[in-house]
Design a protein around this motif. Structure first.
Motif, PDB file in Angstrom:
ATOM      1  N   GLY A   1       0.820  -1.216   0.000  1.00 11.40           N
ATOM      2  CA  GLY A   1       0.000   0.000   0.000  1.00 11.40           C
ATOM      3  C   GLY A   1       0.848   1.258   0.000  1.00 11.40           C
TER       4      GLY A   1
ATOM      5  N   LEU B   1      -0.190  -5.905  10.539  1.00 16.76           N
ATOM      6  CA  LEU B   1      -0.088  -6.754   9.347  1.00 16.76           C
ATOM      7  C   LEU B   1      -1.204  -6.412   8.363  1.00 16.76           C
ATOM      8  CD1 LEU B   1       1.160  -8.413  11.836  1.00 16.76           C
ATOM      9  CD2 LEU B   1       0.650 -10.445  10.506  1.00 16.76           C
TER      10      LEU B   1
ATOM     11  N   ALA C   1       5.372  -2.214  11.171  1.00 19.17           N
ATOM     12  CA  ALA C   1       4.586  -2.541   9.973  1.00 19.17           C
ATOM     13  C   ALA C   1       5.507  -2.680   8.775  1.00 19.17           C
ATOM     14  CB  ALA C   1       3.544  -1.461   9.705  1.00 19.17           C
TER      15      ALA C   1
HETATM   16  C1  LIG Z   1      -4.162  -3.061   0.240  1.00 18.90           C
HETATM   17  C2  LIG Z   1      -3.558  -2.151   1.269  1.00 18.90           C
HETATM   18  C3  LIG Z   1      -4.223  -0.985   1.637  1.00 18.90           C
HETATM   19  C4  LIG Z   1      -3.697  -0.158   2.635  1.00 18.90           C
HETATM   20  N1  LIG Z   1      -4.421   0.939   3.034  1.00 18.90           N
HETATM   21  C5  LIG Z   1      -4.009   1.647   4.117  1.00 18.90           C
HETATM   22  C6  LIG Z   1      -4.842   2.644   4.698  1.00 18.90           C
HETATM   23  O1  LIG Z   1      -5.956   2.889   4.249  1.00 18.90           O
HETATM   24  N2  LIG Z   1      -4.367   3.317   5.778  1.00 18.90           N
HETATM   25  C7  LIG Z   1      -3.142   3.053   6.338  1.00 18.90           C
HETATM   26  O2  LIG Z   1      -2.779   3.693   7.320  1.00 18.90           O
HETATM   27  N3  LIG Z   1      -2.348   2.105   5.806  1.00 18.90           N
HETATM   28  C8  LIG Z   1      -2.751   1.391   4.740  1.00 18.90           C
HETATM   29  N4  LIG Z   1      -1.955   0.380   4.237  1.00 18.90           N
HETATM   30  C9  LIG Z   1      -0.615   0.168   4.820  1.00 18.90           C
HETATM   31  C10 LIG Z   1      -0.699  -0.629   6.115  1.00 18.90           C
HETATM   32  O3  LIG Z   1      -1.128   0.194   7.162  1.00 18.90           O
HETATM   33  C11 LIG Z   1       0.666  -1.215   6.538  1.00 18.90           C
HETATM   34  O4  LIG Z   1       1.644  -0.216   6.568  1.00 18.90           O
HETATM   35  C12 LIG Z   1       1.125  -2.338   5.622  1.00 18.90           C
HETATM   36  O5  LIG Z   1       0.076  -3.166   5.234  1.00 18.90           O
HETATM   37  C13 LIG Z   1       2.179  -3.160   6.335  1.00 18.90           C
HETATM   38  O6  LIG Z   1       2.882  -3.955   5.438  1.00 18.90           O
HETATM   39  P1  LIG Z   1       2.393  -5.411   4.962  1.00 18.90           P
HETATM   40  O7  LIG Z   1       1.321  -5.140   3.955  1.00 18.90           O
HETATM   41  O8  LIG Z   1       3.628  -5.987   4.379  1.00 18.90           O
HETATM   42  O9  LIG Z   1       1.881  -6.135   6.168  1.00 18.90           O
HETATM   43  C14 LIG Z   1      -2.452  -0.464   3.242  1.00 18.90           C
HETATM   44  C15 LIG Z   1      -1.792  -1.636   2.856  1.00 18.90           C
HETATM   45  C16 LIG Z   1      -2.326  -2.484   1.900  1.00 18.90           C
HETATM   46  C17 LIG Z   1      -1.599  -3.752   1.557  1.00 18.90           C
END
Ligand SMILES: Cc1cc2nc3c(=O)[nH]c(=O)nc-3n(C[C@H](O)[C@H](O)[C@H](O)COP(=O)(O)O)c2cc1C
Length: 351
Positions: free
Chosen positions: A180, A236, A214
């Motif tokens: 993300g 996660l 994260a």
């Molecule tokens: C599909 C997706 C959407 C995400 N949307 C947001 C969000 O809306 N707000 C946010 O703070 N982080 C968002 N993130 C980041 C996550 O908070 C986090 O940093 C991340 O998922 C951690 O890494 P990982 O995907 O390897 O577990 C998103 C991550 C993914 C994979």
């Protein structure tokens, strides 16, 4: 995590399910996470204030456990006309390929942040987290008055210090592995790409508040490593994307199932902000002009129709499919089973 916080969030294990805007974090997913003893988080950034209220009610109908709501700290921008014209021009061939009318600029680029925040405060979830920016002292005081735990996202030390000085209860350290969008709001996004373990260690050494790790955490062993580096909990995201409760399209789930380690990259071509996802033809082709696209949320709004049409046409080569460096390890398991496995693995890592 300090015992009082742990108790307040009623955690059985130090896992926070990452808020994921854009449909992944359905009320079913969030409530299942809470019921399994971790902290579920609604990714509410793309939702209107009314939709946030509806989703919170759906979560509360399914669980009485604490949960969180996450927002992007954003202003509705007024993009430069020439930059906007060039961006629309670069999207035109993709629209033509999908049989869409030429792209146009929408009237509004994002949901009204102030109104989203007011809805969040009225709903009084146990926790609120923020990314892409930082709150004002007044907004922070309102969250405090509503007894909501505040978590700020940091991709570098300066951001962690800014959240700590504002009075955040915890800081989420987003490493470069994360799926993300990058949360960076101080300095260049491309210069805030520290690996998760080293960022966690630096923030834990320098901040008196709990640090949440994260980025690329896919199993209990990764959790234990993050916690040995000073994290008090782990957030996660990608690990939950293939759960049946996750609301992402089947095509995206299929691409995740097939993904190998190394299949992700950072791109700003879909949204105007760097984000990590599965590489595809659109990302590769647009790399040549991505730096000139307007910042988030403008490009995100401009590519909305093309992303929706690509999904409808089953064209994964033009869809945004976010995921972290750990994609190949995401498990297709119901939430309760995934969390039970994470707990067992995490405990085993200490034996
Ligand atoms: C599909 C997706 C959407 C995400 N949307 C947001 C969000 O809306 N707000 C946010 O703070 N982080 C968002 N993130 C980041 C996550 O908070 C986090 O940093 C991340 O998922 C951690 O890494 P990982 O995907 O390897 O577990 C998103 C991550 C993914 C994979």
């Amino acid at each position: 995590m300090p015992a009082a916080l742990w108790q307040r969030l009623q955690l059985k294990l130090p896992v926070i399910q990452a808020p994921m805007a854009g449909g992944a974090t359905t009320p079913q997913l969030v409530s299942a996470v809470c019921e399994a003893g971790a902290l579920g988080f609604l990714g509410a950034a793309m939702l209107s204030p009314e939709q946030i209220r509806e989703d919170a009610a759906r979560i509360r109908a399914r669980t009485s456990q604490p949960f969180g709501i996450n927002l992007f700290v954003l202003d509705d921008p007024a993009p430069d006309a020439a930059v906007l014209r060039e961006a629309l021009e670069s999207l035109r061939p993709w629209h033509a390929e999908l049989g869409l009318k030429p792209p146009t600029a929408p009237g509004r680029y994002c949901q009204p942040f102030d109104e989203q925040l007011q809805a969040l405060i009225e709903l009084r979830p146990a926790a609120a987290s923020f990314t892409f920016g930082i709150l004002t002292a007044q907004q922070m005081a309102e969250l405090r008055a509503a007894d909501i735990l505040v978590i700020g996202t940091a991709t570098n030390l300066a951001e962690g210090l800014a959240w700590m000085e504002l009075g955040a209860d915890a800081v989420c350290a987003q490493g470069r592995e994360a799926g993300g969008h990058r949360g960076t709001f101080i300095g260049e996004q491309r210069e805030s790409l520290r690996p998760m373990l080293s960022l966690v260690y630096e923030l834990a050494q320098n901040l008196p508040v709990p640090v949440i790790a994260a980025g690329g955490i896919m199993n209990g062993r990764d959790m234990a490593a993050a916690m040995r580096h000073g994290a008090q909990a782990c957030q996660l995201g990608t690990a939950f994307l293939r759960c049946p409760e996750s609301g992402i399209p089947e095509l995206w789930k299929l691409a995740l199932a097939r993904a190998k380690a190394g299949d992700t990259c950072l791109t700003r071509a879909f949204s105007g902000r760097y984000a990590r996802g599965l590489s595809n033809r659109y990302i590769e082709d647009m790399a040549r002009c991505q730096e000139r696209l307007p910042d988030y949320p403008v490009t995100n709004a401009l590519t909305g129709p093309l992303r929706a049409a690509a999904l409808k046409a089953g064209r994964a080569d033009m869809m945004s499919m976010w995921g972290g460096e750990g994609v190949a390890e995401a498990r297709e398991l119901p939430v309760a089973e995934l969390i039970a496995q994470l707990l067992a693995e995490w405990q085993a890592a200490y034996r």
